[in-house]
Structure formats: C-alpha cells, structure tokens
Scaffold this motif. Sequence first.
Motif, PDB file in Angstrom:
ATOM      1  N   THR A  48       3.464  66.536 -56.091  1.00  0.00           N
ATOM      2  CA  THR A  48       4.681  66.901 -56.820  1.00  0.00           C
ATOM      3  C   THR A  48       4.566  66.364 -58.243  1.00  0.00           C
ATOM      4  OG1 THR A  48       5.952  66.734 -54.790  1.00  0.00           O
ATOM      5  CG2 THR A  48       7.185  66.694 -56.838  1.00  0.00           C
ATOM      6  N   GLY A  49       4.833  67.244 -59.212  1.00  0.00           N
ATOM      7  CA  GLY A  49       4.654  66.846 -60.603  1.00  0.00           C
ATOM      8  C   GLY A  49       3.222  66.978 -61.088  1.00  0.00           C
ATOM      9  N   GLY A  50       2.353  67.532 -60.237  1.00  0.00           N
ATOM     10  CA  GLY A  50       0.934  67.632 -60.588  1.00  0.00           C
ATOM     11  C   GLY A  50       0.553  68.923 -61.283  1.00  0.00           C
ATOM     12  N   ASP A 208      -2.871  61.084 -55.696  1.00  0.00           N
ATOM     13  CA  ASP A 208      -2.410  59.849 -56.331  1.00  0.00           C
ATOM     14  C   ASP A 208      -1.396  60.147 -57.429  1.00  0.00           C
ATOM     15  OD1 ASP A 208      -2.135  57.226 -57.002  1.00  0.00           O
ATOM     16  OD2 ASP A 208      -4.055  57.056 -58.059  1.00  0.00           O
ATOM     17  N   ARG A 209      -0.271  59.429 -57.381  1.00  0.00           N
ATOM     18  CA  ARG A 209       0.721  59.469 -58.458  1.00  0.00           C
ATOM     19  C   ARG A 209       0.773  58.058 -59.048  1.00  0.00           C
ATOM     20  NH1 ARG A 209       4.974  62.919 -58.091  1.00  0.00           N
ATOM     21  NH2 ARG A 209       5.538  61.997 -60.092  1.00  0.00           N
ATOM     22  N   PRO A 210      -0.178  57.741 -59.933  1.00  0.00           N
ATOM     23  CA  PRO A 210      -0.294  56.355 -60.410  1.00  0.00           C
ATOM     24  C   PRO A 210       0.936  55.853 -61.150  1.00  0.00           C
ATOM     25  CG  PRO A 210      -1.698  57.843 -61.688  1.00  0.00           C
ATOM     26  CD  PRO A 210      -1.200  58.615 -60.516  1.00  0.00           C
ATOM     27  N   LYS A 301      14.046  68.370 -61.331  1.00  0.00           N
ATOM     28  CA  LYS A 301      14.440  67.503 -62.446  1.00  0.00           C
ATOM     29  C   LYS A 301      13.278  66.563 -62.780  1.00  0.00           C
ATOM     30  CE  LYS A 301      18.103  64.028 -63.208  1.00  0.00           C
ATOM     31  NZ  LYS A 301      18.683  64.385 -64.500  1.00  0.00           N
ATOM     32  N   SER A 302      12.889  66.552 -64.038  1.00  0.00           N
ATOM     33  CA  SER A 302      11.666  65.825 -64.403  1.00  0.00           C
ATOM     34  C   SER A 302      11.885  64.342 -64.643  1.00  0.00           C
ATOM     35  CB  SER A 302      11.047  66.451 -65.660  1.00  0.00           C
ATOM     36  OG  SER A 302      11.942  66.343 -66.763  1.00  0.00           O
ATOM     37  N   ASN A 303      13.138  63.923 -64.906  1.00  0.00           N
ATOM     38  CA  ASN A 303      13.377  62.533 -65.321  1.00  0.00           C
ATOM     39  C   ASN A 303      14.051  61.694 -64.237  1.00  0.00           C
ATOM     40  OD1 ASN A 303      15.805  63.953 -65.603  1.00  0.00           O
ATOM     41  ND2 ASN A 303      16.537  62.618 -67.237  1.00  0.00           N
ATOM     42  N   GLY A 330       5.582  62.316 -65.450  1.00  0.00           N
ATOM     43  CA  GLY A 330       4.414  61.462 -65.636  1.00  0.00           C
ATOM     44  C   GLY A 330       4.721  60.070 -66.143  1.00  0.00           C
ATOM     45  N   LEU A 331       6.006  59.804 -66.424  1.00  0.00           N
ATOM     46  CA  LEU A 331       6.395  58.471 -66.896  1.00  0.00           C
ATOM     47  C   LEU A 331       6.637  57.543 -65.705  1.00  0.00           C
ATOM     48  CD1 LEU A 331       8.850  59.529 -69.733  1.00  0.00           C
ATOM     49  CD2 LEU A 331       6.399  59.043 -69.906  1.00  0.00           C
ATOM     50  N   ALA A 332       6.723  56.262 -65.968  1.00  0.00           N
ATOM     51  CA  ALA A 332       6.863  55.261 -64.920  1.00  0.00           C
ATOM     52  C   ALA A 332       8.086  55.521 -64.051  1.00  0.00           C
ATOM     53  CB  ALA A 332       6.955  53.863 -65.539  1.00  0.00           C
TER      54      ALA A 332
END
Length: 604
Positions: A48-50, A208-210, A301-303, A330-332
Amino acid sequence: MENLATHSIDTPHGVLKEVFGYSDFRDGQLDVIQACLDGRDSLVLLPTGGGKSLCYQVPALLLPGTCIVVSPLISLMQDQVAQLKALGVSAEFINNSIDRAQQQAIYQRLHQGEIKLLYVAPEKVLQSEFIERLSHLKLGLFAIDEAHCVSHWGHDFRPHYCRLHELKQRFATVPMMALTATADLATRSDIVTQLGLHTPFIHTGSFDRPNIRYTIEEKFKPLSQLMRYLRTQKGQSGIVYCSSRKRVDDISEKLVEAGFNAAAYHAGMTNEQRQFVQNAFARDDIQIVVATVAFGMGINKSNVRYVLHYDIPKSIEAYYQETGRAGRDGLAAEAIMYFDPADIGRVKRFFEDIEDEHRRRVEEQRFNSMASFASAQTCRRQILLNYFSEYQREPCGNCDICLNPPKRFDGTLVAQQALSCIYRAEQRFGLGYIVDVLRGANTARIRDNQHHTLSTYGIGKEHSNEYWLSILRQLIHHGLVAQDITQGAALRLTEGARSVLRGEYALQLAQPRLEAKHVYQDKLAQFNYDKKLFAKLRSLRKELADQDDVPPYVVFSDKTLAEMAQLLPTSDSEFLKVSGVGFTKLSKYGAPFMQLIRNYLDTD
C-alpha cells in the motif's frame, strides 16, 4: 506560462512527468507498464502506497480505448477519479451513488471514446447489460484492483470477484492486470488461476514500508494508553481499529468527550453516516476515525500519520494492509498495536463457527502467525517480511524491538511469588484477582475469601498492577501457568511450575515495559524545509480544496508541500521541478502557491 521543455506524451516517462508530475518510476513499475503495452496479462504485488495505481493508469493513457478498473469500494473509486480529474485525466465511475441520468451521460461519453478510465464495482461489470455495452467499445485494459478478493484463501474474499474470469473469456485479447498489496504464495497462485490470466508477467515488489515504525505495547489500561498517545499526535490524521462495533462506539464517544476531533465508523451505521465520516476524514475536518475493519480499502488518504490497533487483528495480511494505510506519501508514520495475550483465546473461539474444516484450519494458522508476531521478541519488520517470503538479514532499526530492546532479568523470585500465590488461592481465580492479592489490595472479595491471611498477600506490593500483569502473562507464555477458559479464565499451575517453585533453575523473564517509549519523529525530517511556510501552504491547500470540493491531498500531498517549502519555487519552471507537480496542477494551482511563496519571501 513560460516556455518549458516538453516531454513526449506518447511514452511512459512523458505521461509520468507531464500528467503526474514525477521524474522517475519506482522499481518495477516501468516493467509492468511495458508488459501491459505489449499486450500481456500481469499480476502486480506492491505494498500500500507503493505505486500500484500508476502501473495501470500510465498504460491506460497510452493504449487506445478505455481502461476498465474493477474496484470493490465506492469511496475508493470516488477518491481515485477525483485525483485523476485534478490531473486533467478523463476518468469516471459508475456505481449506486450516481443517478440514472448521470450514468446515461457517462455511457454516451464512453461510446464517443471520451473516457480513458472507467471505475466500476465487480457486481456492475458482470451484469449482462454492462458486458454488452463493453462489447461495442474499444478496450485497452482491464485492471482488477484489490485482487486478493478473488481468492478463497485471501483475507477479504468476495464472491463476485470469483466470476471476473468471465471478462477474460469474453475479451480474450484485452490484457488484464491484477493488483494487490497483500497476498501470500497460495493466494498469488489462486489469483492467476481464478482470473484465468494467460502466462502473466508477475512483479512482486518489496513488501517493506521503511517509513512505518512498528510498535506493540502490552495492553494494561488501553483507553488511558490511547489518550496518552493521541495527545502526542496533535494535528495529525490517524485511524484507531477496534474488533467490535460496540467498542468503536464506546471509544469514539470517550475521545470526543475528552476533546479529541474523532468520529466512529462501522457497518452498523447508515450509508449516509459512513459517507459523511469518510469524506470529513479525507478533507481533514475529522482527525481521528475509530473504526472496525469496515473502514478499509477505501482509504486513499495520503497523510494518515498513524494506525493504531486497539485489538489484535485476525491475520498478518489484515494487519499489514491496515497498517499500510499510514504514510502512503512516504513520510514517517507509526503502526501501534495494544496486545493482551488473553485475546488470543478469545479470537480463536470465533473460528469455531467456520463450517468448512479446511477454511477453518487456514484461518487458525493465519491467526497463529499473527499471535506469534505480537508475542515476538525479535525485529517486527523481519517477521513481517519473512511471512511474505522476503528474507531480510538485518534488523530494521525502526520498530519497538530495535529501538528499545527487551531487557532480561532473573525472574525466579517474582515467578515463585506469583506461582505460590496462585497455588495458595486454590487455582480458582483469574489474573486480576491474583494481582490484587500479590499487591495486598483491601477488597471485600479478598476479605470474604480470607485471602488477606495468605502468606503471599501483599508480598509484591512494591510493584505496580501492570508489572504483575506482565509477569503473569509471561508465565503463561512460558507454559508454567494455564488459563482455564471453562472456569472464568482461572489460573492453574502446570507441571512445569513445580521445578520453578523448587528453585531448580533460574527463570529468565523480560523486564516489564510499563510505559511505551515513543521516540518523537519529525514526519518531514527528510526535507530541510521552512516549517512556518509549510503551515501557510497547508492552509492555502485546504482553502483551495474546499473551493473545489475535493480532499486536500487531491490538490497536493504533504510531501509536495514540504518540497515547496524547501525549494521555494517562484516561477513555472521551478514549480514543475517539485515532485507531484505536472502541467495540469501547475496551470490549476501554481499561481496562488507561487504568489504565497513570493509574499512570504518578501516579508521574511
């Protein structure tokens, strides 16, 4: 507008830059796109988010005809279509949320070749009338989103997905792309079989979602733990998952009473209520959604900065997908779970209602893996990735185990105290009661049972209630104590307890973690950005989003705003260098954002 270097719009890179505003594809995306352009079927596994959506959206804009996207949720369709329209892409959806007149208008545009991407539900796409319409169209691609729903062994099986192979049979020459974020090896194979994919190109990206920090906290006073954590997340968007509707209602009500901007979401609410909450959350009008898993795949929702599990999920696949809704930009972000080992037995009882024996065994095995993950003392990310057959040699450095390694101590004495207390209380009482006796609580129940006269009464009063709960849970894990669920979860000594009580060996236990160690993360630390300007850009984004009646992330993501606050673009060419800015976004939103930056620089 200034003279700009133009990209060819008939290449994948041209579409990526001019339409979506990105300079480079992520690993594997271009290979998937090229396979599709070559007419091949494909199976795409990306977190997800990749970047799964780009895998079909880019070829959809390059191939002649229309791309039909099969999506399971109305809200997900609406979000994706809104984002595509903001990019200048001709996209529409057809579902129950639009009336017949609107549908007819879409059909007319469809037959005139004016729509590049059409999102539909599996129930709709399989209707004979709809298939007949498709037979008169030029079709470029079928994209099956959330493809794990096609598999009986997937964690979110949906019967209508099983019939999607009919599309492949009817339109054999149209390439089909199946996309999912969560599928073990058995589910992957089943997706290919069920959809009838022909020698598909298979891309398995890293799971992996680092950017996500995984943390599991022992559950002591979960509501207090939750509120304490939420107070550290002021202004951030997050999701709190609970196992039941009743718990969702109870917790959301208590959060609102405590002053948090929160709302409930579950299947027991009306469609209108759920839609209101989802829209308000997407638009940053509600910061916290307390939900069952009904609040699921529609979250685009991205945030979302944190996902918190109040209860243990039923599988690692479900946990991975739900935690994956955090940090899509992609943010923490953080994934936190409150874990009480006693929940394992409670969850397992749900599986007894599954009539199909093979299915029941599969579900039990999946939950056993989840329970092992929650109980583990090794790097969380290594366990997750190993589960999805992605071996990682080194610990991740960004989970609770890596950041705050468990400390071991000689627990023989405290174990003997606890085991002796259980024995002297005649092995008839549960965790809470035994803790009260150990701590010397002056309760009517203890006095009525004459347990204030036991030699173990008050023997552990120097330790907290949470400390003894942790010790007793560890003794259960070590197989020294068992909980009799037929007798109100009464604690009973096992044969193994005898040698500990006799002091025949030293028992190593983990030092109880009585307070979670949350290390503060600046979610935008990777950018050397102006925080004051970022706040002004966010306010402008919200204002423009409200004017356009779209969620703020449809205008620009937090990541894009942070890059603006770092690069300070004041011309068209500079603005286009910001990640996430294409020509459509530049022409639509560039002027007000650049004017704000100019004004800020002039007054700074």
